[in-house]
Design a protein around this motif. Sequence first.
Motif, PDB file in Angstrom:
ATOM      1  N   ALA A 147     -16.429   2.963  20.197  1.00 13.28           N
ATOM      2  CA  ALA A 147     -16.663   2.840  18.755  1.00 13.28           C
ATOM      3  C   ALA A 147     -18.150   2.997  18.474  1.00 13.28           C
ATOM      4  CB  ALA A 147     -16.155   1.486  18.259  1.00 13.28           C
ATOM      5  N   ASN A 148     -18.626   4.219  18.659  1.00 13.12           N
ATOM      6  CA  ASN A 148     -20.031   4.515  18.440  1.00 13.12           C
ATOM      7  C   ASN A 148     -20.172   5.718  17.517  1.00 13.12           C
ATOM      8  OD1 ASN A 148     -19.719   6.918  20.062  1.00 13.12           O
ATOM      9  ND2 ASN A 148     -19.892   5.613  21.886  1.00 13.12           N
ATOM     10  N   TYR A 149     -21.396   6.168  17.309  1.00 12.56           N
ATOM     11  CA  TYR A 149     -21.627   7.239  16.337  1.00 12.56           C
ATOM     12  C   TYR A 149     -20.892   8.519  16.713  1.00 12.56           C
ATOM     13  CZ  TYR A 149     -25.041   9.416  19.518  1.00 12.56           C
ATOM     14  OH  TYR A 149     -25.657  10.042  20.577  1.00 12.56           O
ATOM     15  N   LEU A 150     -20.805   8.835  18.008  1.00 14.09           N
ATOM     16  CA  LEU A 150     -20.108  10.051  18.414  1.00 14.09           C
ATOM     17  C   LEU A 150     -18.618   9.970  18.136  1.00 14.09           C
ATOM     18  CD1 LEU A 150     -21.882  10.952  21.771  1.00 14.09           C
ATOM     19  CD2 LEU A 150     -21.927  12.270  19.639  1.00 14.09           C
ATOM     20  N   ARG A 151     -18.035   8.814  18.419  1.00 12.05           N
ATOM     21  CA  ARG A 151     -16.604   8.631  18.152  1.00 12.05           C
ATOM     22  C   ARG A 151     -16.326   8.770  16.666  1.00 12.05           C
ATOM     23  NH1 ARG A 151     -12.339   5.676  20.465  1.00 12.05           N
ATOM     24  NH2 ARG A 151     -10.529   5.823  19.100  1.00 12.05           N
ATOM     25  N   LEU A 152     -17.210   8.263  15.838  1.00 11.88           N
ATOM     26  CA  LEU A 152     -16.992   8.313  14.399  1.00 11.88           C
ATOM     27  C   LEU A 152     -17.065   9.737  13.860  1.00 11.88           C
ATOM     28  CD1 LEU A 152     -19.000   5.163  13.253  1.00 11.88           C
ATOM     29  CD2 LEU A 152     -16.516   5.412  13.384  1.00 11.88           C
ATOM     30  N   VAL A 153     -18.066  10.500  14.275  1.00 12.18           N
ATOM     31  CA  VAL A 153     -18.181  11.851  13.722  1.00 12.18           C
ATOM     32  C   VAL A 153     -17.098  12.778  14.289  1.00 12.18           C
ATOM     33  CG1 VAL A 153     -20.634  11.604  13.217  1.00 12.18           C
ATOM     34  CG2 VAL A 153     -19.939  12.540  15.420  1.00 12.18           C
ATOM     35  N   ARG A 154     -16.681  12.531  15.530  1.00  6.30           N
ATOM     36  CA  ARG A 154     -15.553  13.296  16.057  1.00  6.30           C
ATOM     37  C   ARG A 154     -14.270  12.950  15.313  1.00  6.30           C
ATOM     38  NH1 ARG A 154     -17.450  12.102  22.227  1.00  6.30           N
ATOM     39  NH2 ARG A 154     -18.818  13.916  22.504  1.00  6.30           N
ATOM     40  N   GLY A 155     -14.106  11.657  15.001  1.00  2.00           N
ATOM     41  CA  GLY A 155     -12.935  11.247  14.229  1.00  2.00           C
ATOM     42  C   GLY A 155     -12.922  11.866  12.848  1.00  2.00           C
ATOM     43  N   GLY A 213     -22.649  20.666  22.307  1.00  2.00           N
ATOM     44  CA  GLY A 213     -21.836  20.177  23.399  1.00  2.00           C
ATOM     45  C   GLY A 213     -21.274  18.786  23.175  1.00  2.00           C
ATOM     46  N   MET A 214     -21.792  18.064  22.201  1.00  2.00           N
ATOM     47  CA  MET A 214     -21.331  16.705  21.932  1.00  2.00           C
ATOM     48  C   MET A 214     -20.355  16.654  20.757  1.00  2.00           C
ATOM     49  SD  MET A 214     -24.944  14.707  22.408  1.00  2.00           S
ATOM     50  CE  MET A 214     -26.188  15.426  23.471  1.00  2.00           C
ATOM     51  N   LEU A 215     -20.429  17.658  19.888  1.00  2.00           N
ATOM     52  CA  LEU A 215     -19.535  17.740  18.736  1.00  2.00           C
ATOM     53  C   LEU A 215     -18.813  19.077  18.788  1.00  2.00           C
ATOM     54  CD1 LEU A 215     -21.883  16.394  15.917  1.00  2.00           C
ATOM     55  CD2 LEU A 215     -20.188  15.133  17.203  1.00  2.00           C
ATOM     56  N   LYS A 216     -17.522  19.060  18.489  1.00  2.00           N
ATOM     57  CA  LYS A 216     -16.734  20.280  18.517  1.00  2.00           C
ATOM     58  C   LYS A 216     -16.955  21.093  17.254  1.00  2.00           C
ATOM     59  CE  LYS A 216     -13.127  18.412  21.519  1.00  2.00           C
ATOM     60  NZ  LYS A 216     -11.677  18.148  21.679  1.00  2.00           N
ATOM     61  N   GLY A 217     -16.727  22.385  17.364  1.00  2.00           N
ATOM     62  CA  GLY A 217     -16.915  23.262  16.212  1.00  2.00           C
ATOM     63  C   GLY A 217     -18.366  23.657  16.072  1.00  2.00           C
ATOM     64  N   GLU A 218     -18.626  24.569  15.148  1.00  2.00           N
ATOM     65  CA  GLU A 218     -19.985  25.080  15.019  1.00  2.00           C
ATOM     66  C   GLU A 218     -20.526  25.061  13.600  1.00  2.00           C
ATOM     67  OE1 GLU A 218     -19.957  28.961  16.663  1.00  2.00           O
ATOM     68  OE2 GLU A 218     -20.000  28.262  18.739  1.00  2.00           O
ATOM     69  N   ASP A 219     -19.666  25.061  12.612  1.00  2.00           N
ATOM     70  CA  ASP A 219     -20.147  25.364  11.265  1.00  2.00           C
ATOM     71  C   ASP A 219     -19.899  24.266  10.234  1.00  2.00           C
ATOM     72  OD1 ASP A 219     -21.016  28.068  11.909  1.00  2.00           O
ATOM     73  OD2 ASP A 219     -18.881  28.489  12.167  1.00  2.00           O
ATOM     74  N   GLU A 220     -19.387  23.099  10.624  1.00  2.00           N
ATOM     75  CA  GLU A 220     -19.133  22.052   9.659  1.00  2.00           C
ATOM     76  C   GLU A 220     -20.412  21.292   9.323  1.00  2.00           C
ATOM     77  OE1 GLU A 220     -16.182  18.245   8.774  1.00  2.00           O
ATOM     78  OE2 GLU A 220     -16.360  19.007  10.824  1.00  2.00           O
ATOM     79  N   PHE A 221     -20.594  21.044   8.031  1.00  2.00           N
ATOM     80  CA  PHE A 221     -21.687  20.210   7.533  1.00  2.00           C
ATOM     81  C   PHE A 221     -21.054  19.066   6.747  1.00  2.00           C
ATOM     82  CE2 PHE A 221     -23.851  24.034   8.520  1.00  2.00           C
ATOM     83  CZ  PHE A 221     -25.213  23.786   8.572  1.00  2.00           C
TER      84      PHE A 221
END
Length: 293
Positions: free
Chosen positions: A115-123, A271-279
Motif C-alpha cells: 500500500a504505497n505510492y506505486l500500488r496506488l498509481v498502478r491501481g 519500468g515502474m508504471l505500465k503504459g506510456e501516454d497516460e497523464f
Amino acid sequence: MDNDRQPESEMDLARHASFLAAAATLPPAARLCINRCNLPAWILGSLAFQRHPVPLAIDGVHDFHSDLCRRLDPIADHGARAQCFADYMTVRFCLEDLEEAGLTPGRRKKSRANANYLRLVRGWSFDSDGREGAVLKYWAETRFGLLARHHGRPLHGRGSEDYLWFQGEAVRGIYGTNAVESQLDLLYTYCQYELARQHPGTTHLTLHRGINSIGDHEVLGREPDGSYLVLLNNLNSFTSDRERADEFGDYLLTAQVPRAKVFFYNRLLPGMLKGEDEFVVVGGVYGVRIATL
C-alpha cells in the motif's frame, strides 16, 4: 500626458475585471475553504488559472525534502533520476522494512506492504473508480481543496450518502499505510520537477480524453469561440496520444492543461508504471474543445 495614459488604465481595468470573472468560475459546492497548497481552491480550480497558471507547491514538501532536489540536480539522465527518486522513497518511507516504520508484525503486514505510492498509481491505471482511485481523489481534495465530483457514480455534495461512501472507501485505503499521503506529495513534487527539466519554459500541455457524450461532464457554459467550459473531476485521466484517446469514446475532449496540474504521467517512472501516454491531471474548471470522432 494624462489623456494618453487613460486608455491604458481602462485596458488594465478591463483585463483585471476579465481575470476576476474567470477566477470566479469554480462553484462553491466544488471546493473546500482550506487546502494545503500555496493557492486557494477558488483560484487554482478556476478558468483564470488554466489561462494564466503559476507553479503550485504543497505545504512543507520542499522544506522537508530539500535534499532530494540536491541529489537530482546533477543527474543528466531521466531514467537515472527516476531510479534516484525511487531509491529515496524506499529509504525515506522504509518501504522494504515496514516494521522499522512502526508497522506491527502480523497478518495485516502482507496486505499493507504494497500500500504505497506505486500500488496506488498502478491501481488508478487499472480502475480509477477502485479503492486506490478513491485514495488519490481524497488526496487531491486535501492538498488542492477540490472536491471529488465522481467516483463510480456522481457524488452529490459533502453531506450526501454517495459522498460519505466515497470517503469511507478512501479512509479504508489509507488506514494502516505508512504515510501514503506524504508519499503522494513527493510524487507530485517530483513530477513537477521532471516536467520543468524536460519542458523548460512550457506552461501548458495539449492533452486528450475520449468521452461517450458531452453529458459525461458538468458543462458550465460555452465560450464565444465555441469551446466548452466544463467542471472536471478533481483527478482525471488524459493522454498525450490523440489516436489513443479515440479508443475510449465517440467524442474527443482536448484541453490545454497547465503543467502545474499534472499529478503524474506514466513515463515519469520508466519500468515502474505500465503504459506510456497516460497523464493524471488535477481538475477544476477548464475551457476545452469537444469534437466528434
